[in-house]
Design a protein around this motif. Structure first.
Motif, PDB file in Angstrom:
ATOM      1  N   ARG A   1      13.057  17.788   0.026  1.00 22.41           N
ATOM      2  CA  ARG A   1      14.188  17.677  -0.878  1.00 22.41           C
ATOM      3  C   ARG A   1      14.806  16.193  -0.291  1.00 22.41           C
ATOM      4  NH1 ARG A   1      15.037  21.999  -3.497  1.00 22.41           N
ATOM      5  NH2 ARG A   1      14.385  23.858  -2.898  1.00 22.41           N
ATOM      6  N   ALA A   2      15.631  15.853  -1.330  1.00 20.77           N
ATOM      7  CA  ALA A   2      16.472  14.901  -1.259  1.00 20.77           C
ATOM      8  C   ALA A   2      17.467  14.720   0.003  1.00 20.77           C
ATOM      9  CB  ALA A   2      17.056  14.188  -2.652  1.00 20.77           C
ATOM     10  N   ASP A   3      17.781  13.620   0.674  1.00 17.44           N
ATOM     11  CA  ASP A   3      18.553  13.693   1.765  1.00 17.44           C
ATOM     12  C   ASP A   3      19.761  12.799   1.356  1.00 17.44           C
ATOM     13  OD1 ASP A   3      16.559  11.318   3.686  1.00 17.44           O
ATOM     14  OD2 ASP A   3      17.719  10.810   2.081  1.00 17.44           O
ATOM     15  N   GLY A   4      20.554  12.407   2.307  1.00 16.82           N
ATOM     16  CA  GLY A   4      21.964  11.932   1.834  1.00 16.82           C
ATOM     17  C   GLY A   4      21.631  10.369   1.481  1.00 16.82           C
ATOM     18  N   ASP A   5      20.443  10.038   1.682  1.00 15.93           N
ATOM     19  CA  ASP A   5      19.973   8.620   1.120  1.00 15.93           C
ATOM     20  C   ASP A   5      19.808   8.496  -0.454  1.00 15.93           C
ATOM     21  OD1 ASP A   5      18.391   7.865   4.241  1.00 15.93           O
ATOM     22  OD2 ASP A   5      20.480   7.468   3.403  1.00 15.93           O
ATOM     23  N   ILE A   6      19.546   9.528  -0.997  1.00 13.18           N
ATOM     24  CA  ILE A   6      19.147   9.633  -2.514  1.00 13.18           C
ATOM     25  C   ILE A   6      20.234  10.515  -3.245  1.00 13.18           C
ATOM     26  CG2 ILE A   6      17.435  10.203  -3.900  1.00 13.18           C
ATOM     27  CD1 ILE A   6      15.136   9.892  -1.876  1.00 13.18           C
TER      28      ILE A   6
ATOM     29  N   GLY B   1       0.835  -1.213  -0.076  1.00 13.76           N
ATOM     30  CA  GLY B   1       0.114  -0.125  -0.009  1.00 13.76           C
ATOM     31  C   GLY B   1       0.763   1.398   0.015  1.00 13.76           C
ATOM     32  N   GLU B   2       2.007   1.025   0.169  1.00 10.34           N
ATOM     33  CA  GLU B   2       2.941   2.311   0.214  1.00 10.34           C
ATOM     34  C   GLU B   2       4.183   2.163  -0.968  1.00 10.34           C
ATOM     35  OE1 GLU B   2       4.603   2.251   4.110  1.00 10.34           O
ATOM     36  OE2 GLU B   2       2.742   3.085   5.007  1.00 10.34           O
ATOM     37  N   LEU B   3       5.101   3.011  -1.172  1.00  7.58           N
ATOM     38  CA  LEU B   3       5.725   3.040  -2.025  1.00  7.58           C
ATOM     39  C   LEU B   3       7.010   2.335  -1.625  1.00  7.58           C
ATOM     40  CD1 LEU B   3       6.476   6.574  -3.230  1.00  7.58           C
ATOM     41  CD2 LEU B   3       5.941   4.662  -4.905  1.00  7.58           C
ATOM     42  N   THR B   4       7.567   1.154  -2.402  1.00  7.82           N
ATOM     43  CA  THR B   4       8.674   0.272  -2.101  1.00  7.82           C
ATOM     44  C   THR B   4       9.861   0.748  -2.334  1.00  7.82           C
ATOM     45  OG1 THR B   4       8.541  -0.891  -4.199  1.00  7.82           O
ATOM     46  CG2 THR B   4       7.080  -1.774  -2.492  1.00  7.82           C
ATOM     47  N   THR B   5      11.070   0.595  -1.727  1.00  9.79           N
ATOM     48  CA  THR B   5      12.280   1.093  -2.244  1.00  9.79           C
ATOM     49  C   THR B   5      12.834   0.422  -3.312  1.00  9.79           C
ATOM     50  OG1 THR B   5      12.715   1.612   0.265  1.00  9.79           O
ATOM     51  CG2 THR B   5      14.584   1.380  -1.235  1.00  9.79           C
ATOM     52  N   ILE B   6      13.340   1.002  -4.244  1.00 14.52           N
ATOM     53  CA  ILE B   6      13.921   0.527  -5.515  1.00 14.52           C
ATOM     54  C   ILE B   6      15.233   1.223  -5.842  1.00 14.52           C
ATOM     55  CG2 ILE B   6      11.617   0.109  -6.696  1.00 14.52           C
ATOM     56  CD1 ILE B   6      12.023   2.470  -8.441  1.00 14.52           C
TER      57      ILE B   6
ATOM     58  N   GLU C   1       9.816   7.888   6.030  1.00 20.62           N
ATOM     59  CA  GLU C   1      10.433   6.628   5.154  1.00 20.62           C
ATOM     60  C   GLU C   1       9.670   6.443   3.655  1.00 20.62           C
ATOM     61  OE1 GLU C   1      12.799   4.718   5.969  1.00 20.62           O
ATOM     62  OE2 GLU C   1      13.260   6.005   7.871  1.00 20.62           O
ATOM     63  N   GLU C   2       8.383   6.942   3.806  1.00 17.75           N
ATOM     64  CA  GLU C   2       7.728   6.791   2.506  1.00 17.75           C
ATOM     65  C   GLU C   2       8.540   7.820   1.398  1.00 17.75           C
ATOM     66  OE1 GLU C   2       3.444   5.366   0.441  1.00 17.75           O
ATOM     67  OE2 GLU C   2       3.495   6.302   2.434  1.00 17.75           O
ATOM     68  N   LEU C   3       8.666   8.993   1.943  1.00 15.47           N
ATOM     69  CA  LEU C   3       9.219  10.029   1.143  1.00 15.47           C
ATOM     70  C   LEU C   3      10.742   9.724   0.548  1.00 15.47           C
ATOM     71  CD1 LEU C   3       8.081  13.151   2.777  1.00 15.47           C
ATOM     72  CD2 LEU C   3       7.155  12.116   0.501  1.00 15.47           C
ATOM     73  N   ARG C   4      11.264   8.738   1.625  1.00 12.57           N
ATOM     74  CA  ARG C   4      12.616   8.370   1.086  1.00 12.57           C
ATOM     75  C   ARG C   4      12.651   7.250   0.172  1.00 12.57           C
ATOM     76  NH1 ARG C   4      13.608   8.468   6.889  1.00 12.57           N
ATOM     77  NH2 ARG C   4      15.083  10.177   7.493  1.00 12.57           N
ATOM     78  N   ALA C   5      11.534   6.580  -0.186  1.00 16.75           N
ATOM     79  CA  ALA C   5      11.506   5.689  -1.392  1.00 16.75           C
ATOM     80  C   ALA C   5      11.289   6.272  -2.597  1.00 16.75           C
ATOM     81  CB  ALA C   5      10.303   4.830  -0.808  1.00 16.75           C
ATOM     82  N   LEU C   6      11.277   7.430  -2.876  1.00 15.78           N
ATOM     83  CA  LEU C   6      11.234   8.267  -3.946  1.00 15.78           C
ATOM     84  C   LEU C   6      12.679   8.302  -4.642  1.00 15.78           C
ATOM     85  CD1 LEU C   6       9.004  11.186  -2.755  1.00 15.78           C
ATOM     86  CD2 LEU C   6       8.406   9.606  -4.354  1.00 15.78           C
TER      87      LEU C   6
END
Length: 230
Positions: free
Chosen positions: A159-164, A21-26, A97-102
């Motif tokens: 905005r993107a953080d260090g993970d993206i 139901g949420e964005l997955t990490t790709i 966490e869902e935003l980080r999946a973007l």
């Protein structure tokens, strides 16, 4: 990467995205990697002298499968992103966490949607709040076109953080070009898949556009007449 492995990987990701139901990490380069794989396959197809051979047909089908799968993944993720952007624009809480999946291109789309919703709301409901907008010189149907987004400090973009890590190449990829010919069908022919992955069907007298490689073979077999080479 092996084309079979790539297709299996994308199908697995697609199934996970459907079920969640949420964005997955790709992987941030998944779409770029797929685009590169498709272009490589297209080049292999284009190198075949006979695009109707069994080997060429199998490669064309693999290209079609890759494109269909990655396009469906894009649609499912986009639908989720639109929902997230709408919630963000309305001030609802969104899990970080869902935003980080973007991935970078999706993050940019997310911010643009949020900005567009907020601007439209301000124009239609809270038009006194900003006291006006910067307007582009272009018009469409006599109606002036406003900037899609308000200033960043007013919209508070995510905005993107260090993970993206942003990768501009993800947005710059385009499909490998194909040359097309205009032909007239001299004979009818059952539906077939062209080297561009599209399905074509010939009926006597039809005038249509075909990939040049397919058209050349059909001309040699007196199935079509080349009216205007590409």
């Amino acid at each position: 990467m092996n084309r079979v492995v790539l297709l299996d990987e994308i199908r697995t990701i697609l199934l996970e995205e459907r079920d969640s139901g949420e964005l997955t990490t790709i992987s941030p380069d998944l779409f770029l990697k797929t685009s590169t794989g498709i272009k490589s396959l297209q080049q292999e197809v284009y190198a075949f002298e006979d695009p109707f051979s069994d080997e060429a047909r199998l490669l064309i089908e693999k290209v079609a499968s890759l494109r269909t799968t990655i396009e469906e993944l894009f649609k499912i993720r986009t639908d989720k992103i639109v929902g997230l952007a709408t919630s963000q624009a309305e001030g609802s809480y969104i899990e970080r966490e869902e935003l980080r999946a973007l991935i970078p291109a999706e993050l940019e789309m997310f911010n643009q949607i949020v900005g567009a919703i907020r601007q439209c709301r301000s124009q239609l409901i809270e038009w006194k709040a900003w006291g006006g907008f910067n307007v582009r010189g272009a018009t469409a149907g006599g109606v002036q076109i406003h900037d899609a987004c308000a200033p960043e400090d007013e919209l508070g973009d995510i905005r993107a953080d260090g993970d993206i890590v942003s990768d501009p190449d993800i947005k710059s990829q385009s499909d490998a070009p194909f040359v097309y010919d205009i032909v007239q069908a001299l004979s009818s022919m059952e539906p077939f898949m062209g080297i561009d992955g599209r399905t074509y069907e010939l009926m006597v007298g039809d005038i249509l556009t075909l990939p040049s490689r397919n058209a050349q073979v059909l001309v040699e077999r007196d199935i079509v007449l080349n009216i205007h080479p590409g």
